[in-house]
Design a protein around this motif. Structure first.
Motif, PDB file in Angstrom:
ATOM      1  N   ARG A  75      13.317  -4.748   7.818  1.00 54.42           N
ATOM      2  CA  ARG A  75      13.130  -3.351   8.021  1.00 54.42           C
ATOM      3  C   ARG A  75      14.535  -2.844   7.673  1.00 54.42           C
ATOM      4  NH1 ARG A  75       9.136  -5.436  10.446  1.00 54.42           N
ATOM      5  NH2 ARG A  75       7.565  -4.245  11.549  1.00 54.42           N
ATOM      6  N   GLU A  98      15.452  -2.375   4.025  1.00 54.64           N
ATOM      7  CA  GLU A  98      14.631  -1.092   3.453  1.00 54.64           C
ATOM      8  C   GLU A  98      15.384   0.005   3.923  1.00 54.64           C
ATOM      9  OE1 GLU A  98      10.747  -1.351   5.339  1.00 54.64           O
ATOM     10  OE2 GLU A  98      10.082  -2.992   3.970  1.00 54.64           O
ATOM     11  N   ASP A 120       5.785  -7.601  15.204  1.00 49.89           N
ATOM     12  CA  ASP A 120       6.194  -6.560  14.225  1.00 49.89           C
ATOM     13  C   ASP A 120       6.759  -5.320  15.313  1.00 49.89           C
ATOM     14  OD1 ASP A 120       5.428  -7.468  11.924  1.00 49.89           O
ATOM     15  OD2 ASP A 120       3.713  -7.009  12.045  1.00 49.89           O
ATOM     16  N   THR A 167      10.601  -3.849  15.043  1.00 44.52           N
ATOM     17  CA  THR A 167      10.632  -2.113  14.925  1.00 44.52           C
ATOM     18  C   THR A 167      11.533  -1.669  16.189  1.00 44.52           C
ATOM     19  OG1 THR A 167       8.570  -1.905  14.077  1.00 44.52           O
ATOM     20  CG2 THR A 167       9.406  -0.105  15.050  1.00 44.52           C
TER      21      THR A 167
END
Length: 250
Positions: free
Chosen positions: A19, A22, A163, A167
């Motif tokens: 994450r 990205e 997940d 996040t």
């Protein structure tokens, strides 16, 4: 921004690293296999050079009382000392919701020590306390199995998907240090025994689940506050049934 993830190749660390990359950050996924060892100090100074944020999601390889205490004490002291030297601006650590209420367990006493070391350090910090992960429900069930039957408490638990943990941590990376604790949890609370029944049904496990209010959770007597967050947690989006469906599809 350079971000170092301690335990960067694990369940949470690998998801968090993806994450953050990205989002355009420079990420160092630090682990012993990458030449960075918080127990020995090997590679720490080199990995932390120029880092603004360090996220510690590493876990003890053993849940045995003394082994867990030794791990979090040694790794915590080495990591925080290296961060002071490197001028790290924000230390983020993944801990467990209810740690202070679970101290009958040696593992949670070790996690409490980790949190105490962070609070005593001059490095600005955020301790992110998460509820248990869906990915660990099988291990939680196994801990209560006796003679082929899972004897489990009916105390509430509010688990979340790995997940969603990643996040939430990625969001905390972009924030100022809380200099305290924040809680993250799944979107629904349900009794522990009911959770495991759903897991067994979805995975084709024929073992029986017996409700036992006195059953201990890794040595701890549970009530509805033991494993659930306070009044204002950050909630994940993935529900248990959705996670089970994804697991089956995979």
């Amino acid at each position: 921004m350079k971000i170092v993830i301690i335990g960067g190749s694990g369940l949470i660390g690998s998801r968090l690293a993806a994450r953050l990359r990205e989002a355009g950050h420079e990420v160092v996924a630090a682990s012993p296999s990458m030449g960075v060892n918080t127990l020995t100090g090997e590679g720490l100074d080199e990995a932390l050079a120029g880092a603004r944020v360090v996220v510690d999601v590493a876990n003890s390889p053993s849940f045995e009382d003394q082994a867990a205490l030794d791990f979090f004490a040694t790794a915590g002291r080495n990591l925080l000392a290296a961060e002071v030297k490197a001028g790290v601006a924000h230390h983020i650590a993944l801990s467990v919701v209810g740690t202070a209420r679970l101290l009958d367990s040696g593992y949670f006493r070790a996690k409490q020590l980790q949190e105490d070391l962070i609070e005593a350090s001059p490095v600005p910090y955020t301790i992110v306390q998460a509820t248990q992960f869906f990915e660990f429900v099988g291990a939680i069930a196994a801990s209560g199995v006796q003679d082929g039957v899972a004897r489990l408490s009916d105390a509430l638990i509010q688990p979340m998907a790995a997940d969603d943990v990643a996040t939430a941590l990625a969001e905390v990376v972009t924030e100022l240090p809380a200099r305290g604790r924040i809680e993250i949890a799944g979107p629904e609370a349900l009794p522990l025994d009911a959770l495991v029944r759903r897991f067994f049904a979805a995975t084709g496990d024929a073992r029986k689940v017996v409700t036992d209010p006195g059953a201990r959770y890794f040595g701890v007597q549970l009530d509805d506050r033991s494993l659930t967050p306070g009044s204002n947690p950050r909630l994940g989006a993935i529900r248990f049934d959705e996670w089970l469906a994804r697991r089956a599809a995979a």
